[in-house]
Design a protein around this motif. Structure first.
Motif, short mmCIF file in Angstrom:
data_model
loop_
_atom_site.label_atom_id
_atom_site.label_comp_id
_atom_site.label_asym_id
_atom_site.label_seq_id
_atom_site.Cartn_x
_atom_site.Cartn_y
_atom_site.Cartn_z
N ILE A 4 0.81 -1.22 0.00
CA ILE A 4 0.00 0.00 0.00
C ILE A 4 0.85 1.28 0.00
O ILE A 4 0.51 2.25 -0.66
CB ILE A 4 -0.94 0.02 1.23
N GLY A 5 1.95 1.29 0.76
CA GLY A 5 2.73 2.52 0.87
C GLY A 5 4.22 2.25 0.98
O GLY A 5 4.67 1.11 1.07
N ARG A 9 5.43 0.68 -2.81
CA ARG A 9 4.02 1.03 -3.04
C ARG A 9 3.56 0.58 -4.43
O ARG A 9 4.23 0.83 -5.43
CB ARG A 9 3.85 2.53 -2.90
N ASP A 30 -6.16 -5.55 1.47
CA ASP A 30 -5.46 -4.27 1.28
C ASP A 30 -6.11 -3.17 2.11
O ASP A 30 -5.43 -2.35 2.71
CB ASP A 30 -5.47 -3.87 -0.20
N GLU A 34 -4.21 -1.18 5.00
CA GLU A 34 -4.06 0.27 4.91
C GLU A 34 -4.58 0.94 6.19
O GLU A 34 -3.95 1.85 6.72
CB GLU A 34 -4.81 0.80 3.69
N GLU A 67 4.92 -4.81 4.29
CA GLU A 67 4.42 -3.43 4.29
C GLU A 67 5.25 -2.59 5.27
O GLU A 67 5.62 -1.45 4.97
CB GLU A 67 2.95 -3.40 4.69
N SER A 70 8.58 -1.87 3.69
CA SER A 70 8.38 -0.86 2.65
C SER A 70 8.33 0.54 3.25
O SER A 70 8.75 1.51 2.64
CB SER A 70 7.09 -1.15 1.88
N ARG A 71 7.83 0.62 4.50
CA ARG A 71 7.66 1.91 5.17
C ARG A 71 8.81 2.24 6.13
O ARG A 71 8.71 3.19 6.88
CB ARG A 71 6.34 1.92 5.91
#
Length: 187
Positions: A4-5, A9, A30, A34, A67, A70-71
């Motif tokens: 998601i981010g 992303r 998702d 999120e 996720e 990724s963040r």
């Protein structure tokens, strides 16, 4: 299912189809994922993701832990004892190219044993719903020293769980048949 981010992303993860009932694979949607990350980022907890050591219990596809990477999480340990889940998880680690910051452990989340390293500051707990496995896994992690003082625990369940002794409930929200509970470990 996609990230998601963050830096990955929009990246699509390996497909699961409708899930695998035998393997208890029920990926976090998702939309719910999120919402979880919006709660973590905007919930008044500081920045619980950047630089965090993350423990993803009942990891399944690994979408929650990936996720987090990724963040900005520094490392994620994925725990799942299912062969189908670990195969999907390894594929998703390849897709995100995060082999250097992830560990995949074939282990029963309810029997973690002693932790030989530092505790984890962010824990994702997504057991098969309505089986009481989340309580057992959390107790095992506390007993083994897996959870750092003041760590956040994000617990997905089918019914609202009660905060175990030593944890404060910070937030609890329902998204369809999923109840997301955020706990903070004691000092």
């Amino acid at each position: 299912m996609r990230i998601i981010g963050g830096q990955f992303r929009g990246l699509h993860l390996a497909p699961v189809g409708e899930g695998d009932a035998k393997a208890h694979l029920r990926p976090t949607s998702d939309r719910v994922r999120e919402s979880i990350f919006n709660l973590l980022i905007n919930g008044g907890y500081g920045d619980p993701i950047t630089g965090a050591r993350v423990l993803d219990l009942f990891a399944g596809t690994g979408a929650l832990g990936l996720e987090a990477v990724s963040r900005g999480a520094s490392r994620v340990a994925f725990v799942d004892d299912g062969a189908a889940a670990r195969a999907l998880l390894r594929r998703n680690i390849e897709l995100t190219r995060t082999m250097g910051v992830t560990d995949v452990w074939r282990r029963d989340a309810m029997r973690m044993g002693p932790n030989r390293g530092a505790g984890y500051s962010l824990v994702f707990l997504d057991p098969p719903y309505r089986m009481g496995l989340g309580e057992k896994a959390l107790a095992s992690c506390v007993e083994g020293g897996w959870i750092a003082p003041s760590a956040l625990v994000v617990w997905e369940e089918g019914v609202p769980p009660v905060a175990p002794q030593g944890f404060d409930m910070l937030d609890q929200r329902s998204y369809g048949d999923t109840v997301v509970t955020i706990l903070r470990a004691g000092e």
